[in-house]
Motif scaffolding. Sequence first.
Motif, PDB file in Angstrom:
ATOM      1  N   LEU A  79       0.831  -1.200   0.000  1.00 25.90           N
ATOM      2  CA  LEU A  79       0.000   0.000   0.000  1.00 25.90           C
ATOM      3  C   LEU A  79       0.872   1.259   0.000  1.00 25.90           C
ATOM      4  O   LEU A  79       0.606   2.199  -0.739  1.00 25.90           O
ATOM      5  N   VAL A  80       1.934   1.248   0.787  1.00 29.32           N
ATOM      6  CA  VAL A  80       2.858   2.388   0.813  1.00 29.32           C
ATOM      7  C   VAL A  80       3.471   2.598  -0.565  1.00 29.32           C
ATOM      8  O   VAL A  80       3.513   3.726  -1.076  1.00 29.32           O
ATOM      9  N   ALA A  81       3.928   1.526  -1.193  1.00 29.27           N
ATOM     10  CA  ALA A  81       4.563   1.640  -2.511  1.00 29.27           C
ATOM     11  C   ALA A  81       3.592   2.220  -3.536  1.00 29.27           C
ATOM     12  O   ALA A  81       3.966   3.094  -4.333  1.00 29.27           O
ATOM     13  N   ARG A  82       2.358   1.750  -3.524  1.00 28.76           N
ATOM     14  CA  ARG A  82       1.381   2.252  -4.484  1.00 28.76           C
ATOM     15  C   ARG A  82       1.061   3.722  -4.238  1.00 28.76           C
ATOM     16  O   ARG A  82       0.975   4.520  -5.165  1.00 28.76           O
ATOM     17  N   ARG A  83       0.923   4.104  -2.969  1.00 30.59           N
ATOM     18  CA  ARG A  83       0.615   5.500  -2.649  1.00 30.59           C
ATOM     19  C   ARG A  83       1.779   6.418  -3.027  1.00 30.59           C
ATOM     20  O   ARG A  83       1.571   7.515  -3.536  1.00 30.59           O
ATOM     21  N   LEU A  84       3.013   5.958  -2.810  1.00 26.36           N
ATOM     22  CA  LEU A  84       4.175   6.768  -3.200  1.00 26.36           C
ATOM     23  C   LEU A  84       4.260   6.902  -4.718  1.00 26.36           C
ATOM     24  O   LEU A  84       4.560   7.979  -5.235  1.00 26.36           O
ATOM     25  N   ARG A  85       3.997   5.812  -5.425  1.00 26.39           N
ATOM     26  CA  ARG A  85       4.016   5.859  -6.895  1.00 26.39           C
ATOM     27  C   ARG A  85       2.938   6.822  -7.404  1.00 26.39           C
ATOM     28  O   ARG A  85       3.184   7.626  -8.300  1.00 26.39           O
ATOM     29  N   ASP A  86       1.751   6.764  -6.822  1.00 28.95           N
ATOM     30  CA  ASP A  86       0.671   7.671  -7.219  1.00 28.95           C
ATOM     31  C   ASP A  86       1.058   9.128  -6.961  1.00 28.95           C
ATOM     32  O   ASP A  86       0.795  10.004  -7.781  1.00 28.95           O
ATOM     33  N   THR A  87       1.693   9.381  -5.817  1.00 23.39           N
ATOM     34  CA  THR A  87       2.129  10.742  -5.492  1.00 23.39           C
ATOM     35  C   THR A  87       3.188  11.214  -6.474  1.00 23.39           C
ATOM     36  O   THR A  87       3.143  12.353  -6.957  1.00 23.39           O
ATOM     37  N   ALA A  88       4.137  10.347  -6.791  1.00 26.79           N
ATOM     38  CA  ALA A  88       5.173  10.706  -7.768  1.00 26.79           C
ATOM     39  C   ALA A  88       4.547  10.997  -9.131  1.00 26.79           C
ATOM     40  O   ALA A  88       4.920  11.967  -9.797  1.00 26.79           O
TER      41      ALA A  88
END
Length: 128
Positions: A79-88
């Motif tokens: 979930l963290v990885a997906r949220r960071l990718r979305d933010t990027a």
Amino acid sequence: MARRPQDVTHAEREVLRALWERGPAPIRTLADALYPGGGASEYATVQKLLERLEAKGHVARRAEGRQNVFSARVRREQLVARRLRDTADELCDGSLTPLLTQLVSTARLSREELLELRRLVDRLARKE
């Protein structure tokens, strides 16, 4: 901007957090953890949140006797990885560099965390 169907709301994240910390649990256990002293409406809220998370593929349900036991199907790291990718994607035109630079430069990292970060960078550099 509309959320993607896979996005997790704050309330859903709290249910996932309880599952990550406690492991598989029936609705009553989760409702008691999230709403100590809560009643039927809080139980119904947790039930609805679990149904939404199940529809998104983030939790699994299995029958144990007369009750359903829920478990997380998504790990916190995923979930963290997906949220960071979305933010990027949203703020940095897809580049993780500005995001990572900001996180590392403004965080108060311990010596151990800095060493772990260095090991990660070194490991990734060797893969090139």
